[in-house]
Design an enzyme around this catalytic site. Structure first.
Site, short mmCIF file in Angstrom:
data_model
loop_
_atom_site.label_atom_id
_atom_site.label_comp_id
_atom_site.label_asym_id
_atom_site.label_seq_id
_atom_site.Cartn_x
_atom_site.Cartn_y
_atom_site.Cartn_z
N SER A 153 0.69 -1.14 -0.12
CA SER A 153 -0.13 -0.01 0.05
C SER A 153 0.91 1.10 0.00
O SER A 153 1.99 1.15 -0.56
CB SER A 153 -1.00 -0.11 1.29
OG SER A 153 -1.93 0.83 1.09
N ASP A 326 -8.37 -5.12 -6.35
CA ASP A 326 -7.86 -4.06 -5.59
C ASP A 326 -8.20 -2.92 -6.59
O ASP A 326 -7.74 -2.68 -7.43
CB ASP A 326 -6.30 -4.12 -5.33
CG ASP A 326 -5.78 -3.16 -4.61
OD1 ASP A 326 -6.42 -2.26 -4.27
OD2 ASP A 326 -4.67 -3.24 -3.93
N HIS A 359 -8.05 -4.57 -1.91
CA HIS A 359 -6.73 -4.08 -1.35
C HIS A 359 -6.30 -4.99 -0.10
O HIS A 359 -5.18 -5.25 -0.09
CB HIS A 359 -6.76 -2.47 -1.01
CG HIS A 359 -5.48 -2.03 -0.60
ND1 HIS A 359 -4.36 -2.04 -1.65
CD2 HIS A 359 -5.18 -1.26 0.68
CE1 HIS A 359 -3.58 -1.30 -1.04
NE2 HIS A 359 -3.68 -0.87 0.22
#
Lengths: 414, 414
Positions: A153, A326, A359
């Site tokens: 991330s 994601d 995600h």
């Protein structure tokens, strides 16, 4: 266990300085001179990446051992530890709480020079500041060149930033569920999340510290709810919660809203509310503002003409790991990152995991994340379990970018 | 011009009643006994669908002509009017502000029995209540069977609900950018939007009416920002705004947030802030709570075993119109709606518009929406410009659901 090290005066990219930057960190395993792996945490993560045994330096070498209250649980315990993908019997793993966060490093809730919390007087931070601060700490730990930097991330942006900023200092960068920069949609949701905090009257311009004062929990909870929607996919939310009403044993409380008197409090609301509430117990609202600002601002190409130029000096290899479900950090963005690295002549693989977990996949699918990470740390992009997205495509399948096919053909003939 | 008609005592699905439901509406064109088209507005829309000349009844027949302050601008003026797709020289167009809204129909900000605003004492409303209220108004206008009902977004749910609830009363239903029910992701975002309102201290439990009292503008603005993200697509946001900083002439104000001192106020934030601010000037926070509750609760299958059974009694035809970039009401959801209608033996077309405008496409692409709508109103699913998604697929193209491929193969061999 977390240690805290003071790394001296630190000048942030914004031009402001602090006299003595403190960094909370953890280490796992033993340093042998060439086996250091820096793990970079995500937005609201901490240095506590694993429940593995702490490294030796935590006993006596540097830093003060501290207990950090309310710390996030070990956020990648399935991936980092003895015998795991990032094997702490093999690697010396270091994880640093980024400046601006709230798990012991200098940041808004930490004490400033006057002994009072910094609040919004703390300098604005950037991902580049995180990288430079990590470099400073590693110097103190005696770590020169890193075997690898791994991050997911915004931690993946941090990892990529290492390749850009210290191109000779790292052999392998694993950029997981990340992007060269955030897209407009996610910038918007982050801005909305910040508004939720800054319009909470208890935020009080950022000045809310002290036991007798309310903290902006409503606003921070809203920010977290928005975050959770970004972290899940449409498919995973549907599968987990559907449209079901929450049962009697639901977590969280239905909002006090008379307009809801005829309607169910749904499981998905209960999930969001429960997570939002527990989040307010462990995270600081100002830190949330600081760290989302850093994430939003990050642009790999900044200071260069392009992403490829930013990575051109990097001497190591790159693994971009992305997840089909994601929408926060998309497969397309990882593809662009990989293409840029290839343009900069960086040996690169873009490993796409088929997942509808959104995600969150990089946290909740260790069985998919572990093997390519382990193989990449051991053998780079040629590692057996590292799959480049072009590898297993039928000829003319069209899944990769058209600009990639020639590179693929030459690297992986037949 | 808007008229308001009282339709007597009305019992809502929740069991609560009001003594005299008032409905604000507009009509355009002349009624000839069989040319009535009901247009259903979206969440924050109004009866003011067009700037076309008003219908005759507005002069003297029923209802009191009123000026409605702060009304939304004509929201489908490119589609409804003389010579337009829903041609007001041919059709008698009626649009009714739904109960619970704030453009003149009974709802939270309208005066209740005691002469004070209803506030949250107003009964919770459902899409089914809207349909039944519209039926009641059409009776007053002398309209029995409708030629068509057309609606977009939650207005499309309203349109489909006509086919379910009054299956003999409508010949053609055009369900635009809609779904049999909202998915979990959108339920979540709606719940977060409501929380933004109910945690605004100025909401005050729904009791904020009166000139000397603040209204919950911060909360309502947040709800609107979230809405706008849902209405646009990732691609359209990127194309429109990118990551650009807002210029000096930016609309909206950067939030008063010292943590932003090193970072740009971006164009996309400016867009969201400007729209959020203007929205608080024209919409009521309690109405937002009521109407999102209605949208979230809608489930075509409710009271039946399935969507197909809910539509099985419908005698007319159905056009489902969807947009490839719409993630609020997806193509897949329209496909499911169309499949259910076909299972119920309803002549059906699912017309997919290739667009990256997101959910907004049904409002901003009249050139794509108009032709199939015009053709469907004139000739039903056999209308020339009505394209069923199976019609133009290359053999084996895979664009339709796997369950549809056999139908495709048999209908369009070679």
């Amino acid at each position: 266990m977390t240690a805290v090290e003071s790394v001296g005066e630190f000048r942030f990219e914004c031009g402001e300085s602090v006299e003595n930057l403190r960094l909370a960190y953890e280490t796992y395993g033993e340093f042998d001179g060439s086996n250091a792996v820096l793990v970079c945490h995500a937005l609201t993560g901490s240095q506590h990446v694993s429940n593995a045994p702490a490294g030796a330096d935590h006993d006596d070498e540097v830093g003060d051992a501290v207990e950090t209250a309310g710390q996030a649980r070990a956020w990648w315990n399935d991936v980092v530890g003895p015998g795991k993908a990032i094997d702490t019997t093999e690697y010396y793993v270091v994880c640093v709480n980024v400046p601006g966060s709230c798990y012991g490093s200098s940041g808004p809730p930490a004490d400033g020079p006057d002994g009072e919390p910094w609040g919004t007087d703390f300098p604005p931070v950037t991902v580049g500041d995180w990288t430079r601060a990590q470099r400073r700490l590693l110097d103190r730990l005696g770590v020169g060149r890193l075997h690898a930097v791994v991050g997911g991330s915004v931690g993946g942006m941090n990892a990529v930033d290492w390749a850009k900023r210290f191109p000779d200092d790292v052999r392998r960068v694993a950029a997981v569920a990340t992007a060269p920069r955030l897209d407009t949609q996610c910038l918007s949701l982050d801005a909305i999340a910040r508004r939720a905090i800054t319009t909470d009257p208890d935020w009080n311009g950022g000045d809310y510290y002290g036991d007798d004062r309310p903290s902006p929990d409503d606003g921070l909870a809203q920010a977290r709810r928005i975050g959770h929607v970004m972290y899940l996919s449409k498919a995973s939310m549907g599968r987990k919660f559907g449209r079901r009403a929450a049962g009697r044993d639901a977590f969280g409380d239905a909002p006090d809203d008379p307009t809801g008197r005829f309607f169910p409090y749904r499981e998905v609301e209960s999930y969001l509310d429960y997570n939002a509430e527990s989040f307010t117990g462990r995270f600081d609202a100002n830190s949330y503002l600081y760290l989302t600002r850093a994430m939003d601002e990050y642009d790999l190409a900044a200071g260069y003409g392009s992403d490829a130029e930013a990575l051109a000096a990097y001497e190591g290899e790159l693994l971009a790991l992305s997840f089909t479900g994601d929408w926060h950090f998309t497969v397309e963005q990882s593809r662009a990152l990989a293409a840029a690295a290839r343009d900069g002549d960086v040996p690169t693989a873009h490993h796409v995991v088929d997942s509808d977990h959104g995600h969150d996949a990089f946290l909740v699918e260790p069985e998919a994340v572990g093997p390519p990470l382990r193989a990449f740390l051991a053998d780079g992009v040629d590692g057996r379990a590292v799959r480049d997205e072009d590898d297993d495509e039928p000829s003319g399948g069209g899944g990769g970018g058209p600009d990639r096919a020639p590179v693929h053909s030459s690297l992986f003939p037949g």
